[in-house]
Design a protein around this motif. Structure first.
Motif, mmCIF file in Angstrom:
data_model
loop_
_atom_site.group_PDB
_atom_site.id
_atom_site.type_symbol
_atom_site.label_atom_id
_atom_site.label_comp_id
_atom_site.label_asym_id
_atom_site.label_seq_id
_atom_site.Cartn_x
_atom_site.Cartn_y
_atom_site.Cartn_z
ATOM 1 N N CYS A 136 0.656 -1.558 -0.071
ATOM 2 C CA CYS A 136 0.182 0.048 -0.084
ATOM 3 C C CYS A 136 1.299 0.972 -0.283
ATOM 4 C CB CYS A 136 -0.991 -0.297 1.600
ATOM 5 S SG CYS A 136 -1.864 -1.614 0.723
ATOM 6 N N SER A 137 2.052 1.226 -0.452
ATOM 7 C CA SER A 137 3.193 2.233 0.236
ATOM 8 C C SER A 137 2.444 3.040 -1.306
ATOM 9 C CB SER A 137 4.043 1.488 -0.571
ATOM 10 O OG SER A 137 5.586 2.959 0.739
ATOM 11 N N ASP A 138 3.146 4.272 -0.745
ATOM 12 C CA ASP A 138 2.668 5.425 -1.831
ATOM 13 C C ASP A 138 2.990 6.892 -1.737
ATOM 14 O OD1 ASP A 138 0.490 5.271 -4.040
ATOM 15 O OD2 ASP A 138 1.024 7.303 -3.918
ATOM 16 N N PRO A 139 3.816 7.512 -2.441
ATOM 17 C CA PRO A 139 4.531 8.702 -2.478
ATOM 18 C C PRO A 139 2.894 9.594 -2.529
ATOM 19 C CG PRO A 139 5.153 7.863 -3.990
ATOM 20 C CD PRO A 139 4.511 6.963 -3.928
ATOM 21 N N ASP A 140 1.760 9.679 -2.337
ATOM 22 C CA ASP A 140 0.923 10.633 -2.500
ATOM 23 C C ASP A 140 0.210 9.849 -1.218
ATOM 24 O OD1 ASP A 140 -1.760 11.292 -2.397
ATOM 25 O OD2 ASP A 140 -1.968 11.562 -4.379
ATOM 26 N N VAL A 141 0.501 10.666 0.378
ATOM 27 C CA VAL A 141 -0.451 10.087 1.295
ATOM 28 C C VAL A 141 -1.838 9.679 1.371
ATOM 29 C CG1 VAL A 141 -0.818 10.699 3.913
ATOM 30 C CG2 VAL A 141 1.693 10.883 2.938
ATOM 31 N N ASP A 142 -2.619 11.125 0.912
ATOM 32 C CA ASP A 142 -4.397 10.632 -0.044
ATOM 33 C C ASP A 142 -4.409 9.374 -0.710
ATOM 34 O OD1 ASP A 142 -4.571 12.247 2.353
ATOM 35 O OD2 ASP A 142 -4.703 14.296 0.138
ATOM 36 N N ALA A 143 -3.960 9.061 -1.231
ATOM 37 C CA ALA A 143 -3.423 7.994 -2.245
ATOM 38 C C ALA A 143 -3.059 6.563 -1.197
ATOM 39 C CB ALA A 143 -2.911 8.131 -3.251
ATOM 40 N N MET A 144 -2.337 6.758 -0.064
ATOM 41 C CA MET A 144 -2.428 4.913 0.885
ATOM 42 C C MET A 144 -2.931 4.823 1.480
ATOM 43 S SD MET A 144 2.166 5.230 2.862
ATOM 44 C CE MET A 144 2.038 6.786 2.717
ATOM 45 N N CYS A 145 -3.906 5.870 2.194
ATOM 46 C CA CYS A 145 -5.143 5.758 3.251
ATOM 47 C C CYS A 145 -6.146 5.044 1.950
ATOM 48 C CB CYS A 145 -5.263 7.473 3.839
ATOM 49 S SG CYS A 145 -4.171 8.167 4.787
ATOM 50 N N GLU A 146 -6.424 5.673 1.357
ATOM 51 C CA GLU A 146 -7.139 4.982 0.307
ATOM 52 C C GLU A 146 -6.710 3.224 -0.156
ATOM 53 O OE1 GLU A 146 -9.833 6.204 -0.161
ATOM 54 O OE2 GLU A 146 -10.872 4.393 -0.942
ATOM 55 N N LYS A 147 -5.239 2.981 -0.504
ATOM 56 C CA LYS A 147 -5.281 1.836 -0.466
ATOM 57 C C LYS A 147 -5.084 0.975 0.498
ATOM 58 C CE LYS A 147 -1.649 2.615 -3.983
ATOM 59 N NZ LYS A 147 -0.233 2.389 -4.327
ATOM 60 N N VAL A 148 -4.809 1.451 1.965
ATOM 61 C CA VAL A 148 -4.784 1.188 3.654
ATOM 62 C C VAL A 148 -6.714 0.851 3.548
ATOM 63 C CG1 VAL A 148 -4.692 0.961 5.381
ATOM 64 C CG2 VAL A 148 -2.489 1.944 4.064
ATOM 65 N N TYR A 149 -7.147 1.303 3.702
ATOM 66 C CA TYR A 149 -8.144 0.856 3.995
ATOM 67 C C TYR A 149 -8.826 0.301 2.911
ATOM 68 C CZ TYR A 149 -13.496 1.765 4.348
ATOM 69 O OH TYR A 149 -14.282 1.951 4.249
ATOM 70 N N LYS A 150 -8.897 0.337 1.456
ATOM 71 C CA LYS A 150 -9.308 -0.702 0.981
ATOM 72 C C LYS A 150 -8.780 -2.232 0.550
ATOM 73 C CE LYS A 150 -11.011 -0.232 -3.453
ATOM 74 N NZ LYS A 150 -10.689 0.251 -5.557
ATOM 75 N N LYS A 151 -7.661 -2.569 0.985
ATOM 76 C CA LYS A 151 -7.175 -3.686 1.707
ATOM 77 C C LYS A 151 -7.867 -4.067 2.395
ATOM 78 C CE LYS A 151 -3.282 -6.196 0.969
ATOM 79 N NZ LYS A 151 -1.962 -6.832 1.133
ATOM 80 N N ILE A 152 -8.057 -3.972 4.155
ATOM 81 C CA ILE A 152 -8.540 -4.043 5.172
ATOM 82 C C ILE A 152 -9.489 -4.301 4.552
ATOM 83 C CG2 ILE A 152 -8.495 -3.703 7.508
ATOM 84 C CD1 ILE A 152 -5.884 -1.555 6.803
ATOM 85 N N THR A 153 -10.544 -3.627 4.157
ATOM 86 C CA THR A 153 -11.863 -4.168 4.460
ATOM 87 C C THR A 153 -11.811 -5.208 3.386
ATOM 88 O OG1 THR A 153 -11.998 -2.385 2.659
ATOM 89 C CG2 THR A 153 -12.865 -1.702 5.088
#
Lengths: 89, 454
Positions: free
Chosen positions: B33-50
């Motif tokens: 989920c690592s991403d230089p764009d923090v908002d995009a990273m948060c989105e990836k984290v949320y999506k993967k967990i859910t």
């Protein structure tokens, strides 16, 4: 799947009739029944087969629980594996 | 056919002796989920967990119904977030990640999500530094996020810069949540020799040696052990006491193994480990302290308590290890003061002191856990308490931890209510003399020698 039904409480007329009636309605086959008095408590243990059951497990469990409350005893149904895993190597 | 006596024994354990599965914890790797764009990273984290954990609570409840075993908590642990924080540009960026985790926890219905963590036993990276600085805010602004920091290992020694900083972090976290008695500190653990597969909160994280997704199960059952000891009576010698604890731990762990396998099969996720810890709750009859008292110490904390606990811890492991294919996590007896009715009583009457608790942590699982100290305890003193505990872990090659709450405005003798499984803690005194000079040195205490053992 096989399950164990246990009835704990004070003995009275109609407990087995009540339980078996519920099981017949949901098409659950009884494989074995034993009853005894343990620590002054009426204890009935029943092994049943749910392979042909026409109702989901959770609903059968609720129906038995409700019957238990009506009869003033505790009735529960549990997958037999919990007992096998705990007491058999 | 099963013997009715065995069936009734199991039912008694569940009904009257508080036997339960403490937690099914799903470990999820967030490394992709690592991403230089923090908002995009948060989105990836949320999506993967859910996505991965969408059925976790449902499956947990199904198993509960079918087997008739209470499963108290369903939880998630994730990759140490400091790894993702390498891309963060500010402390606020890190807090955004904490909020994404919190949102994912709410969406999946789990009560805690662990892994807002950093491993800094040797040195810090930029991401570690930022994450640690953000911990007080992250914990104050979220409900379900748990954080842990590993400041020492047997192989690396103790990072005293991190120890110093963690004293300050604990203090700030308490200040930011002073209305709730410093509740944020109950969600923060400082580790030495942290384990990668611990399912218990607040210290759970999904280690970097773990796979994509895994199911770990934590069992419990102090009440069952206490009742088993009651049955053999006060005349039984230690051989019989040990044997009884072993047999009981075996049965408890078999149940954990069954639940782990079942959850793993239904979720299509590999099963990792069963953690065979005796985890107390504030409920009467679910206490580790009462087991020790059943063994014959008048009050938990008096002379003899360390020996009793050492024996209990060892017997639990011996009994449990054969019952499960893979044992891991923290496996042992927990001694969280505020979560154990017997410990609370012992601390209140003065039998159980911080010094004795420290000694007890030498022989049991984890460490100084859920201990409330006065609000005016200095950051340096908190750091020094952490350093002492880390030294015990590092030298004895075991996991130790500190979860301490300097409750703002509270004094020795007050009680701080946390509610639920976290219970309530009496404020315990700390040593009145300072440790500033020691803590301010900084640097690293070198790894200890593990030969010439004396």
């Amino acid at each position: 799947m096989k399950a164990v039904i246990t009835v704990l409480g004070s003995d009275r007329v109609g407990i087995i009739a009540h339980v078996t009636n519920i099981l017949a309605k949901v098409n659950v086959n009884i494989l074995d029944i034993s009853q005894t008095i343990m620590d002054k408590i009426f204890t009935m243990v029943m092994l049943v087969d749910l392979k042909e059951a026409n109702t989901p497990f959770a609903e059968i469990s609720k129906a038995l629980d409700a019957a238990g409350q009506e009869l003033g005893v505790s009735i529960r149904i549990q997958h037999e594996d919990i007992f096998n895993s705990m007491h058999r190597i | 056919m099963l013997n009715p006596f065995e069936i009734i024994e199991t039912i008694k354990m569940l009904d009257k002796e508080h036997l339960d599965i403490r937690t099914i914890t799903m470990g999820i790797s967030l490394r992709d989920c690592s991403d230089p764009d923090v908002d995009a990273m948060c989105e990836k984290v949320y999506k993967k967990i859910t996505t991965y954990a969408k059925d976790l609570v449902k499956v947990g409840e199904e198993i509960e119904t079918e087997y008739g075993i209470p499963i108290i908590n369903k939880r998630i642990s994730v990759t140490p977030i400091s790894i993702l924080c390498e891309h963060a540009k500010s402390v606020e960026d890190c807090v955004k990640l904490a909020k994404a985790l919190d949102k994912a926890a709410v969406a999946t219905g789990v009560n805690f999500i662990g892994g807002y963590s950093a491993l800094v036993h040797k040195h810090y990276t930029k991401g570690d530094e930022m994450l640690i600085a953000s911990i007080p805010q992250a914990l104050a602004q979220t409900q379900r996020v748990c954080s842990s920091v590993n400041v020492a290992t047997t192989r690396a020694g103790i990072n005293m810069d991190a120890v110093k900083q963690m004293g300050e972090v604990v203090k700030q976290a308490a200040e930011l949540t002073k209305e709730s008695g410093g509740f944020a500190c109950a969600k923060l653990v400082v580790f030495a020799n942290a384990v990668e597969d611990n399912p218990f909160m607040a210290g759970a994280f999904h280690g970097i040696g773990e796979g994509e997704c895994v199911i770990n199960v934590g069992v419990s059952g102090p009440g069952v052990v206490k009742c088993a000891l009651e049955k053999i009576g006060p005349q039984a010698d230690f051989g019989l006491v040990a044997e009884t604890i072993k047999k009981t731990a075996f049965k408890i762990t078999r149940m954990g193994q069954l639940v782990a396998q079942e959850a793993s099969a239904r979720l299509g996720v590999p099963y990792g480990i069963v953690d065979l810890s005796l985890a107390p709750t504030p409920a009467v009859g679910d206490s580790v302290a009462y087991i020790l008292e059943e063994m014959g110490v008048e009050k938990c904390g008096t002379h003899g308590t360390t020996a009793a606990l050492a024996m209990l811890n060892d017997a639990v492991k011996k009994g449990g290890v054969m019952a499960s294919g893979y044992v891991g996590g923290l496996s042992g007896a927990f001694i969280p003061v505020s979560e154990d009715a017997g410990m609370i009583a012992a601390a209140q009457c003065g039998a159980l002191t911080l010094e004795k608790l420290e000694a007890m942590t030498c022989v049991c699982s984890v460490g100084l856990d859920m201990i409330v100290v006065p609000g005016d305890t200095s950051a340096a003193t908190l750091s020094a308490i952490i350093a002492d505990e880390a030294a015990i872990g590092v030298v004895n090659n075991k996991t130790t931890a500190v979860r301490i709450i300097p409750a703002p405005g509270k004094k020795v003798g007050d009680i701080v209510e946390f509610g639920g499984l976290l219970g309530s803690g009496p404020v315990q005194p700390v040593n009145a003399y300072g440790s500033e000079g020691f803590i301010n040195r900084g640097g690293r205490i070198p790894a200890p020698l593990h030969s010439l053992r004396n």
